[in-house]
Write an enzyme that holds these catalytic residues in place. Structure first.
Site, short mmCIF file in Angstrom:
data_model
loop_
_atom_site.label_atom_id
_atom_site.label_comp_id
_atom_site.label_asym_id
_atom_site.label_seq_id
_atom_site.Cartn_x
_atom_site.Cartn_y
_atom_site.Cartn_z
N SER A 1 -27.78 19.61 0.43
CA SER A 1 -26.60 19.46 1.29
C SER A 1 -25.32 19.48 0.45
CB SER A 1 -26.69 18.14 2.05
OG SER A 1 -25.53 17.94 2.83
N GLY B 1 -27.59 20.86 6.81
CA GLY B 1 -28.92 21.39 7.00
C GLY B 1 -28.98 22.61 7.89
N THR C 1 -24.46 26.81 3.28
CA THR C 1 -24.41 27.26 1.89
C THR C 1 -25.18 28.56 1.70
OG1 THR C 1 -24.24 24.95 1.14
CG2 THR C 1 -24.92 26.59 -0.48
#
Length: 1137
Positions: free
Chosen positions: A160, A108, A112
């Site tokens: 996630s 979180g 990414t």
């Protein structure tokens, strides 16, 4: 618009934590909070970027921002991830240094998204071009595919990453991307079978059920209702902000862009559907005679549908869920599985099936995006991997994740210190040892080959006898009890015996980020990661296209009794390889932090951020960077920034930049121990010194601004005065000019009035004279006109009288002539009536005599004679009519004149038949043997291609020439003609299509009765000679192109290099002669002609799909072949007008 030249300009808080004063944890957190509240989500620690997740969109990732940070110095602008990406890319491109970007942080925190931003920035600033853009698009589109299959919704993050990813992007010498290689680490496959409360399974399951069409779901035997699948959690099946249906379409398009074939995409979806079906299989106990329970499948419907998807016999898989076969040397022992073991086997199969599918996807993507060129490449690696994890319940997954982070922290400290040391040595400054916490002792505790935790876990899994998690914990308590970073309540160390925060079934490790409590339950099973051999062999028997690749150990011919490596051993090896890879590259770090657990904007939870700062080791990083000199800057930049502090350096310094900096620091009375001179940079030890210089610079800039304002105001007033003065002179000059003009105009007006009066008097006098002369002339003219009129009227009366007299004579003469003519006409008519009357009377008299003489014969024979006469007359008229209405001599002309009477029906049909046979015989008499053979070939071409290929109608009017090269006459091909033994039936130039780029190379194509030959067009050298028995089939498209594939018999000597993909302008003639030659031979099979818009061609060991599409190519009206990926050639055929 404000222009920034340094991150120190208008800084909110401190942009670089190395300059933070005072340095402690509270000031560190407060600085992050202050910058976060002002939407400054990036902060530096030297060359390390700290990234705070804003949980909302910010206008700092626009194309304008990309251009702003492009080719700029790292410290020139505000902290940004683009600055780090640009620094890494320019170092790779200009200095030929391989780079790696390490992105870490907990779930979180935005890892990414950070990796996407880095890749998008590099894609935006590198070169352009069709091939380069294609590579960039494939690299970027690999992310949606991997996210769909490897990401999931968790309580901390809606997207996630549940696997670690390392991508090596390869560049050429110009800095343009050539391709990439992706490595994946430790997919959380346990999520397939079970998800914690509030979390989802992997995205692809929900995307498939939400976004696939009804036909697709029907083929996959699926239903859109999530509640029908045991492996999908229902409490968070839908997520706000996530459109699973749109995401599925995005993934589908991304897979096509990356290079997946349609059948491969379908195969992947079938395996995903099979995993869902597998979760619905339930078992029931069934007692046996020997007293043991055996598991049986309750409802076989899901099992049947799963077997149909994978192509497995239902009985084989059902037995694999009920029995387990153990092999030892030459013995096999089969044991039954109870219900618990059957559920374990089902879940193990589901986890292995999904995990291996994910690994296959990564391998398949690597095949598409790998660099084609074999030259040396520059490499930029991007690592997106789990951050340090500390949960309430930590198990085997958290243990190896934290082990990986320990290794990354170790290499981070080592590379940071090495980078500092190299810069000090490069600048000629003395290096002093820096005290820091070395976590090598923790890495040794985990990975030591003799007594490390992973080694003992492997040893416990492999030893015979009863093995449980408790026996593993006992072993740890025995061997690691004295280790200073290992804690267990049951160890020999008595200080933990009364520690109630440490349960009996747990052990605790003091990591660099803090203490983590691990529960040993499940360590042994997760490390073993066993899949029963019966299930592997059942999967290998499946007819599904991917199953043999995913379960190679199931091959009965290659049974391996050796135990497979454990999960811990595999992860340790992969982490070791990753560390070795990172050691060879220049590192760049992005530390991601999430500000709150609510995934909400504008919320900063201090305790959560403090926890992440600790386990990321950010304070340790700042201390390492500040242990020597906190700030460094090139002499040129430093002199340019602070030159206004010294009168000798302001406004311009004429000497060397270093000399100017020395003069400046001496004039500013900076103590000598606060700075050091390097070869190209000035090093400042304490941030206070830098901030003092900044304060003095700010004050000096204010004084300079005041001076500039004063000079500007004086210049503006002088300019205004000179403008007013100049304006007054201009106004006076214009007024004097105006007054003189008015006076001149008044004099000129008076003069004109006097002139006009004089001219008027003279004009009137002349006018009176002219009027008098005109009246005299008009009187003379009137008198003459009247006299001439009188004379004309007299002459007219005389002429009229003469005309009346002449007309009366003419009328009298005409009347007399008419009377004479009418009298003669009446006489002639009377003579004619008399002659006609005599003739009529004579005719009647002759008729009467004839009737009297022949009356006795007429009554007996008149009817028959009249009938025969009538029939003869009708037949004569019929044949004479046929002579003029006869159809043409063409055998295909079906016209024939209509019969005039019913009684002529038989004769009419017979004449038509006779005429048709006669003209056919006349037409056949014109044919030679050669012309007859040509028409037979045309007839055979019609049978093969008519209504099947769009090119055929245009070939009908073209004669089949055969030898287009005139090989017998052309001396250029004399050598080639002698090399061919049989008579050449066809010789033409064709293009041989190259698989690598889709371009054609010209070749000579010769066809004989026994083989066909391909030769070089320029030299005539024979490239390939293939006997016709080795040719099995020919494939062509249905469109108007000239492409065709010659498919050779597998195993033959001619098929060593694969099939031939060619194109010809005489495609219809070439394939017709091939088919005709094969059909006339009695000792071989007839050649098959396959007409389809998509067919496979064998190139060496690979099969490549050739696909024909409609659309106008760029090179005109001809078809163009283009390589889309390693397994697809696309032929673009122009649309028919």
């Amino acid at each position: 618009m404000e222009v920034k030249t340094s991150l120190l300009d208008n800084m909110i808080g401190v942009g670089d934590m190395v300059l933070l004063e005072p340095l402690n944890e509270n000031s560190f957190i407060e600085n992050l909070r202050k910058r976060f509240d002002h939407n400054e989500i990036y902060t530096y620690i030297g060359s390390v970027v700290i990234s705070m997740n804003p949980y909302r969109s910010l206008p700092i990732f626009t194309p304008e921002k990309v251009e702003e940070y492009r080719n700029r110095n790292f410290y020139e602008l505000s902290p940004h991830i683009y600055a780090l990406a640009d620094e890494a890319y320019r170092s790779l491109r200009d200095q030929d240094k391989d780079q790696c970007i390490l992105i870490t942080g907990e779930s979180g925190a935005g890892k990414t998204e950070a990796s996407k931003l880095v890749m998008s920035y590099v894609a935006a600033v590198c070169g352009k071009g069709q091939e380069v853009n294609k590579v960039k698009e494939q690299l970027l589109q690999s992310n949606p595919v991997l996210e769909a299959f490897g990401n999931a919704k968790t309580v901390r993050n809606d997207n996630s990453s549940r696997f670690g990813k390392y991508m090596d992007i390869e560049f050429d010498f110009k800095g343009d991307p050539l391709g990439g290689v992706i490595s994946n680490y430790l997919l959380e496959k346990s999520r397939v079978c079970k998800q914690p409360r509030g979390e989802r399974n992997f995205h692809i399951f929900y995307q498939l059920l939400s976004g696939a069409s009804n036909d697709t779901l029907t083929k996959l035997k699926l239903d859109r209702d999530f509640s029908k699948y045991n492996y999908l959690s229902l409490d968070s099946a839908t997520v706000n902000g996530l459109d699973d249906a749109a995401s599925f379409r995005t993934v589908w398009n991304a897979m096509q862009i990356v290079g997946f074939m349609e059948d491969e995409v379908q195969s992947v979806l079938e395996l995903v559907a099979a995993v869902l079906k597998l979760g619905n299989i339930e078992f029931k106990p069934e007692s046996r005679v020997n007293g043991f329970d055996e598991s049986r499948v309750k409802d076989k419907n899901d099992l049947k549908e799963m077997c149909e998807l994978l192509g497995i016999e239902q009985s084989v898989l059902e037995r694999a869920f009920s029995y387990r076969t153990v092999e030892a040397k030459m013995e096999k022992v089969s044991t039954t599985l109870n219900v618990a073991q059957a559920y374990y086997a089902r879940d193990a199969l589901a986890k292995n099936l999904y995990s291996r599918l994910f690994s296959w996807l990564v391998t398949r993507i690597n095949e598409s995006i790998k660099a084609q060129a074999k030259t040396r490449h520059k490499v930029m690696g991007v690592l997106d991997i789990y951050g340090f994890e500390i949960f309430e319940d930590n198990s085997f997954e958290q243990f190896i994740i934290n082990y990986c982070n320990e290794k990354l922290q170790q290499i981070f400290i080592e590379l940071t210190l090495r980078e500092e040391q190299e810069e000090y040595i490069r600048e000629g400054i003395e290096w002093t040892n820096i005290e820091y916490f070395n976590n090598a002792i923790i890495c040794d505790l985990i990975e030591n080959n003799q007594n490390g935790i992973l080694a003992m876990l492997d040893e416990e899994c492999l030893r015979p006898g009863t093995v449980t998690d408790d026996t593993f914990l006992d072993k740890l308590n025995t061997i690691c009890a004295e280790h200073q970073h290992f804690e267990s309540r049951l160890s020999k160390n008595s200080k933990f015996l009364t520690d109630h925060s440490l349960p009996h079934s747990c052990f605790r490790i003091q990591h660099y980020a803090g203490k983590v409590l691990y529960r040993v339950e499940g360590f042994v099973d997760k490390n073993n990661d066993l899949l029963y051999r019966d299930l592997s062999q059942a999967m290998y028997k499946a007819t599904h296209s991917l199953m043999k690749q995913l379960f190679p150990e199931g091959n009965p011919a290659k049974v391996n009794l050796k135990r497979p490596p454990t999960a811990g051993f595999q992860f340790k090896a992969s982490v070791g390889g990753l560390m070795r890879n990172l050691q060879t590259k220049n590192p760049n770090y992005i530390r991601c932090i999430k500000p709150n657990d609510k995934k909400a904007a504008h919320i900063f939870t201090e305790s959560l951020v403090c926890h992440q700062v600790r386990y990321l080791g950010l304070m340790e990083n700042v201390r390492v960077r500040r242990a020597g000199y906190a700030f460094r800057q090139s002499y040129e930049s430093s002199l340019e920034r602070y030159k206004m502090l010294c009168k000798q350096t302001w406004p311009h310094w004429r000497g060397a930049a270093r000399d100017g900096v020395e003069v400046l620091l001496t004039d500013c009375s900076v103590p000598a121990e606060e700075f050091a001179y390097g070869r190209s940079k000035i090093f400042i030890r304490n941030p206070r010194t830098l901030f003092t210089l900044e304060e003095r610079r700010r004050a000096c800039l204010e004084d300079l601004a005041t001076l500039i304002q004063k000079i500007y105001r004086g210049w503006r007033c002088r300019t205004q005065f000179l403008l007013l003065k100049k304006s007054q002179v201009v106004v006076a000059a214009w007024y004097r000019r105006y007054a003189q003009q008015k006076k001149y105009q008044k004099i000129k007006s008076a003069t004109l009035v006097m002139q006009s009066f004089i001219r008027g008097w003279k004009a009137r006098k002349i006018l009176r004279q002219l009027k008098y002369e005109k009246r005299c002339k008009e009187a003379v003219t009137t008198i003459a006109a009247y006299w001439h009129g009188t004379q004309a009227r007299r002459e007219l009366r005389r002429l009229k009288k003469e005309a009346r007299e002449n007309h009366a004579v003419s009328v009298i003469w005409a009347g007399w002539q008419g009377t004479k003519a009418r009298r003669e006409l009446r006489r002639l008519k009377e003579v004619a009536r008399r002659k006609h009357a005599v003739a009529v009377i004579w005719a009647y008299w002759q008729g009467l005599q004839v009737r009297r003489e022949y009356r006795k014969f007429f009554r007996a024979n008149a009817g028959k004679k009249i009938y025969n006469f009538t029939i003869q007359r009708i037949m004569q008229k019929y044949f004479l009519g046929l002579k003029t209405t006869m159809p043409s001599m063409s055998p295909i002309d079906n016209t024939w004149p209509a019969r005039p009477y019913m009684f002529l029906e038989g004769a009419h049909s017979e004449l038509r038949r006779i005429f048709h046979f006669w003209r056919c015989k006349k037409y056949q008499g014109q044919f030679t043997e050669e012309k007859k053979a040509v028409y037979e070939e045309k007839l055979e071409a019609s049978e093969i291609f008519k209504d099947k290929k769009a090119l055929y109608p245009s070939s009908v009017s073209q004669p089949f020439k055969g030898d287009y090269l005139e090989i017998q006459k052309n001396p250029k091909y004399q050598k080639l003609n002698s090399a061919v033994e049989d008579k050449v039936l066809l010789a033409d130039v064709v293009n041989k299509i190259n698989r690598a780029n889709g371009k054609g190379a010209p070749r000579l194509f010769l066809l004989t009765k026994n083989n066909f030959v391909l030769a070089d067009q320029k030299t005539g050298q024979v490239k390939a000679s293939v006997p016709l028995p080795d040719l099995t089939s020919v494939s062509v498209s249905t469109q108007s192109d000239g492409f065709f594939a010659l498919k050779l018999k597998e195993g033959s000597a001619s098929a060593a290099k694969g099939d031939f993909l060619l194109s010809s302008e005489h495609l219809i003639e070439l394939i017709t002669k091939l088919h005709r030659t094969g059909a006339t031979a009695a000792d071989r099979d007839q050649i098959n002609i396959d007409i389809s818009d998509e067919f496979l061609v064998q190139f060496n060991q690979d099969k490549v799909c050739v696909k024909f599409i409609q659309g106008g190519p760029k090179n005109g009206n001809s078809a163009a072949c283009k390589r889309k990926n390693n397994r697809l050639l696309e032929v673009s055929v122009p649309s028919s007008p």
